[in-house]
Design a protein around this motif. Structure first.
Motif, PDB file in Angstrom:
ATOM      1  N   HIS A  66       7.076  30.665  23.869  1.00 42.53           N
ATOM      2  CA  HIS A  66       6.960  30.928  25.303  1.00 42.53           C
ATOM      3  C   HIS A  66       6.376  29.670  25.933  1.00 42.53           C
ATOM      4  CE1 HIS A  66       7.104  35.578  25.372  1.00 42.53           C
ATOM      5  NE2 HIS A  66       7.711  35.114  24.292  1.00 42.53           N
ATOM      6  N   ARG A  67       7.126  29.069  26.832  1.00 41.09           N
ATOM      7  CA  ARG A  67       6.662  27.874  27.550  1.00 41.09           C
ATOM      8  C   ARG A  67       6.968  28.112  29.025  1.00 41.09           C
ATOM      9  NH1 ARG A  67       4.962  23.037  25.748  1.00 41.09           N
ATOM     10  NH2 ARG A  67       5.474  23.756  23.668  1.00 41.09           N
ATOM     11  N   VAL A  68       5.973  28.613  29.737  1.00 38.54           N
ATOM     12  CA  VAL A  68       6.185  29.043  31.122  1.00 38.54           C
ATOM     13  C   VAL A  68       5.089  28.482  32.012  1.00 38.54           C
ATOM     14  CG1 VAL A  68       7.335  31.165  30.376  1.00 38.54           C
ATOM     15  CG2 VAL A  68       4.874  31.202  30.817  1.00 38.54           C
ATOM     16  N   GLY A  69       5.396  28.373  33.295  1.00 38.37           N
ATOM     17  CA  GLY A  69       4.430  27.874  34.268  1.00 38.37           C
ATOM     18  C   GLY A  69       5.054  27.861  35.649  1.00 38.37           C
ATOM     19  N   LEU A  70       4.414  27.162  36.558  1.00 39.91           N
ATOM     20  CA  LEU A  70       4.868  27.103  37.944  1.00 39.91           C
ATOM     21  C   LEU A  70       5.101  25.658  38.336  1.00 39.91           C
ATOM     22  CD1 LEU A  70       5.378  28.688  40.596  1.00 39.91           C
ATOM     23  CD2 LEU A  70       2.969  28.248  41.178  1.00 39.91           C
ATOM     24  N   GLY A  71       6.303  25.382  38.864  1.00 33.92           N
ATOM     25  CA  GLY A  71       6.573  24.070  39.422  1.00 33.92           C
ATOM     26  C   GLY A  71       7.451  23.199  38.561  1.00 33.92           C
ATOM     27  N   PHE A 121      11.697  31.301  25.301  1.00 34.30           N
ATOM     28  CA  PHE A 121      11.626  31.739  26.695  1.00 34.30           C
ATOM     29  C   PHE A 121      10.970  30.634  27.513  1.00 34.30           C
ATOM     30  CE2 PHE A 121       9.305  34.224  30.093  1.00 34.30           C
ATOM     31  CZ  PHE A 121      10.435  34.407  30.881  1.00 34.30           C
ATOM     32  N   THR A 122      11.671  30.192  28.576  1.00 33.89           N
ATOM     33  CA  THR A 122      11.134  29.148  29.448  1.00 33.89           C
ATOM     34  C   THR A 122      11.199  29.615  30.891  1.00 33.89           C
ATOM     35  OG1 THR A 122      13.290  28.067  29.733  1.00 33.89           O
ATOM     36  CG2 THR A 122      11.935  27.328  27.888  1.00 33.89           C
ATOM     37  N   SER A 123      10.234  29.163  31.671  1.00 31.78           N
ATOM     38  CA  SER A 123      10.223  29.498  33.098  1.00 31.78           C
ATOM     39  C   SER A 123       9.439  28.446  33.867  1.00 31.78           C
ATOM     40  CB  SER A 123       9.592  30.869  33.335  1.00 31.78           C
ATOM     41  OG  SER A 123       9.358  31.067  34.723  1.00 31.78           O
ATOM     42  N   ARG A 124       9.938  28.105  35.041  1.00 30.31           N
ATOM     43  CA  ARG A 124       9.175  27.247  35.956  1.00 30.31           C
ATOM     44  C   ARG A 124       8.792  28.020  37.224  1.00 30.31           C
ATOM     45  NH1 ARG A 124      14.201  23.111  37.197  1.00 30.31           N
ATOM     46  NH2 ARG A 124      15.542  24.537  38.356  1.00 30.31           N
ATOM     47  N   LEU A 125       8.909  29.345  37.155  1.00 28.76           N
ATOM     48  CA  LEU A 125       8.567  30.207  38.283  1.00 28.76           C
ATOM     49  C   LEU A 125       7.726  31.370  37.750  1.00 28.76           C
ATOM     50  CD1 LEU A 125       9.144  30.286  41.339  1.00 28.76           C
ATOM     51  CD2 LEU A 125      11.040  31.831  40.857  1.00 28.76           C
ATOM     52  N   ASN A 126       6.609  31.000  37.111  1.00 25.86           N
ATOM     53  CA  ASN A 126       5.755  31.986  36.467  1.00 25.86           C
ATOM     54  C   ASN A 126       4.345  31.862  37.026  1.00 25.86           C
ATOM     55  OD1 ASN A 126       6.273  33.887  34.096  1.00 25.86           O
ATOM     56  ND2 ASN A 126       4.281  33.043  33.539  1.00 25.86           N
ATOM     57  N   PRO A 127       3.619  32.970  37.190  1.00 27.45           N
ATOM     58  CA  PRO A 127       2.308  32.892  37.831  1.00 27.45           C
ATOM     59  C   PRO A 127       1.206  32.320  36.948  1.00 27.45           C
ATOM     60  CG  PRO A 127       2.789  35.151  37.200  1.00 27.45           C
ATOM     61  CD  PRO A 127       4.048  34.365  36.979  1.00 27.45           C
ATOM     62  N   ARG A 156       0.331  29.806  33.126  1.00 29.74           N
ATOM     63  CA  ARG A 156       0.863  28.859  32.152  1.00 29.74           C
ATOM     64  C   ARG A 156       0.666  29.401  30.746  1.00 29.74           C
ATOM     65  NH1 ARG A 156      -1.427  23.205  32.296  1.00 29.74           N
ATOM     66  NH2 ARG A 156       0.494  22.686  31.203  1.00 29.74           N
ATOM     67  N   GLU A 157       1.684  29.227  29.939  1.00 31.54           N
ATOM     68  CA  GLU A 157       1.600  29.586  28.523  1.00 31.54           C
ATOM     69  C   GLU A 157       2.399  28.582  27.722  1.00 31.54           C
ATOM     70  OE1 GLU A 157       2.162  33.444  25.543  1.00 31.54           O
ATOM     71  OE2 GLU A 157       3.076  33.459  27.526  1.00 31.54           O
ATOM     72  N   ARG A 158       1.819  28.114  26.622  1.00 26.71           N
ATOM     73  CA  ARG A 158       2.462  27.152  25.725  1.00 26.71           C
ATOM     74  C   ARG A 158       2.198  27.622  24.299  1.00 26.71           C
ATOM     75  NH1 ARG A 158       3.651  26.068  30.217  1.00 26.71           N
ATOM     76  NH2 ARG A 158       3.560  24.084  31.327  1.00 26.71           N
ATOM     77  N   ASP A 189      -1.023  25.757  22.575  1.00 31.01           N
ATOM     78  CA  ASP A 189      -1.454  24.473  23.112  1.00 31.01           C
ATOM     79  C   ASP A 189      -2.381  24.619  24.320  1.00 31.01           C
ATOM     80  OD1 ASP A 189      -1.593  21.758  22.842  1.00 31.01           O
ATOM     81  OD2 ASP A 189       0.245  21.341  23.960  1.00 31.01           O
ATOM     82  N   MET A 190      -2.528  25.833  24.845  1.00 28.99           N
ATOM     83  CA  MET A 190      -3.455  26.074  25.940  1.00 28.99           C
ATOM     84  C   MET A 190      -4.844  26.480  25.443  1.00 28.99           C
ATOM     85  SD  MET A 190      -1.604  25.459  28.596  1.00 28.99           S
ATOM     86  CE  MET A 190      -2.642  26.089  29.904  1.00 28.99           C
ATOM     87  N   ALA A 191      -4.989  26.734  24.166  1.00 26.58           N
ATOM     88  CA  ALA A 191      -6.256  27.181  23.593  1.00 26.58           C
ATOM     89  C   ALA A 191      -7.209  26.000  23.430  1.00 26.58           C
ATOM     90  CB  ALA A 191      -6.017  27.851  22.247  1.00 26.58           C
ATOM     91  N   PRO A 192      -8.511  26.255  23.292  1.00 26.48           N
ATOM     92  CA  PRO A 192      -9.450  25.176  22.981  1.00 26.48           C
ATOM     93  C   PRO A 192      -9.046  24.452  21.707  1.00 26.48           C
ATOM     94  CG  PRO A 192     -10.614  27.211  23.523  1.00 26.48           C
ATOM     95  CD  PRO A 192      -9.166  27.576  23.410  1.00 26.48           C
ATOM     96  N   ALA A 193      -9.484  23.220  21.592  1.00 22.39           N
ATOM     97  CA  ALA A 193      -9.053  22.370  20.479  1.00 22.39           C
ATOM     98  C   ALA A 193      -9.278  23.022  19.123  1.00 22.39           C
ATOM     99  CB  ALA A 193      -9.790  21.035  20.540  1.00 22.39           C
ATOM    100  N   GLU A 194     -10.383  23.726  18.968  1.00 19.84           N
ATOM    101  CA  GLU A 194     -10.706  24.314  17.671  1.00 19.84           C
ATOM    102  C   GLU A 194      -9.958  25.616  17.411  1.00 19.84           C
ATOM    103  OE1 GLU A 194     -13.697  25.799  20.676  1.00 19.84           O
ATOM    104  OE2 GLU A 194     -12.693  23.896  20.188  1.00 19.84           O
ATOM    105  N   GLU A 195      -9.166  26.088  18.405  1.00 20.10           N
ATOM    106  CA  GLU A 195      -8.451  27.356  18.235  1.00 20.10           C
ATOM    107  C   GLU A 195      -6.939  27.219  18.437  1.00 20.10           C
ATOM    108  OE1 GLU A 195     -10.199  30.322  20.732  1.00 20.10           O
ATOM    109  OE2 GLU A 195     -12.193  30.137  19.838  1.00 20.10           O
TER     110      GLU A 195
END
Length: 316
Positions: free
Chosen positions: A146-151, A212-218, A220-222, A237-243
């Motif tokens: 899942h790689r989604v976000g806005l813009g 699943f990809t989106s550039r119109l999502n409320p 961000r998920e990576r 990739d959105m988690a803290p470095a140690e997680e």
């Protein structure tokens, strides 16, 4: 140290410029807008020639192309014709014939030609590949991303072509195969190009996958999730470095005619140090020095383009 020129001084090109400068390999910068190249040249104390002058310079060993995707293939062919080693950002072309031509010409020229699939060099993904190879997860059964976000709305690219190459390169590395079946779904909300895209893949060894990809999502998920017969793992990739890399050893068993499960807390695996782009460019430099084939050759870029072309949904 190879002398490397960067063509394209936009956001991602500037990241290449800064990183190569730090590595001591930056020799020149170039851009369609001479003023922008001049500014970067002054900032990093290197020459700012035109593209043709950069290619004609015998002291330039290699070129990084960080251009709008629709310009990549034509520029890559010029770099190859000049006999320079090449790192070309994703996607390497917008059609299969163009991508195939880049691969064919690069192979004939005998140069190092590498695709900029930077997440292949992320320490979390490298560790994920390691635990897949050593059998920690068991045989793989399913992979989803899942790689989604806005813009980041691009006139030339839909959400699939702009975003999915990252995850497709990871999935190809995990499976070690090209898919035998590709099915795409998309939805165009703002423009005729898809703002949402969904790919379904099946591989010869039986692994199934979806992207699943989106550039119109409320939000961000990576996140990349890998399901094996013995364990599961996520690269977030959105988690803290140690997680960023979590291993799940959930228990599954059959009892009373059905499946039972027991969830356990994730194990967060230790990772190597280093930024993915730095590690990618260090790998490119090492390949130039030693002649070793790159981990992400342009043939992998072609494989990704072939999947994207099969999964593209046309809207009226």
């Amino acid at each position: 140290m190879p002398r490397i020129g960067v063509v394209g001084c936009g956001y991602w090109g500037t990241n290449h410029i800064r990183t190569l400068s730090g590595l001591g390999a930056l020799a020149a910068v170039s851009d369609h807008h001479p003023g922008r190249a001049d500014a970067k040249g002054r900032e990093f104390d290197v020459a700012a020639p035109s593209f043709s002058a950069l290619l004609a310079d015998p002291d330039i060993d290699a070129v990084v192309l960080a251009l709008p995707p629709h310009e990549h293939a034509a520029a890559a062919l010029e770099v190859i014709a000049a006999g320079k080693h090449l790192l070309i950002e994703k996607p390497i072309a917008l059609t299969v014939p163009e991508a195939r031509q880049v691969v064919t010409r690069a192979e004939a020229a005998g140069i190092i030609a590498m695709t900029g699939h930077v997440l292949r060099f992320h320490p979390a993904f490298e560790k994920l590949l390691e635990i897949v190879a050593d059998g920690t997860l068991g045989p793989l059964r399913y992979i989803h991303s899942h790689r989604v976000g806005l813009g980041k709305f691009h006139a030339e690219n839909d959400a699939l072509w702009d975003i999915a190459p990252h995850d497709l390169s990871l999935i190809l590395a995990l499976t070690g195969e090209n898919p035998v079946s590709v099915r795409g779904e998309g939805a165009a909300i703002l423009e005729p190009l898809s703002d949402f895209a969904h790919l379904h893949l099946e591989f010869p060894g039986g692994i199934k996958s979806h992207v699943f990809t989106s550039r119109l999502n409320p939000y961000r998920e990576r996140r990349l999730t890998v399901i094996g017969e013995k364990a599961m793992a996520t690269f977030d990739d959105m988690a803290p470095a140690e997680e960023k890399l979590a291993l799940y050893r959930h228990r599954l068993w059959q009892e009373d005619g059905g499946w039972q499960s027991q969830m356990v807390d994730p194990e967060f695996l230790p990772l190597a140090d280093g930024m993915p782009l730095t590690r990618e460019l260090e790998h490119f430099i090492d390949c130039i020095r030693t002649g070793t084939p790159p981990r992400t050759p342009v043939s992998e870029g072609l494989a990704v383009i072939e999947i994207l072309a099969k999964g593209t949904v046309r809207h009226a």
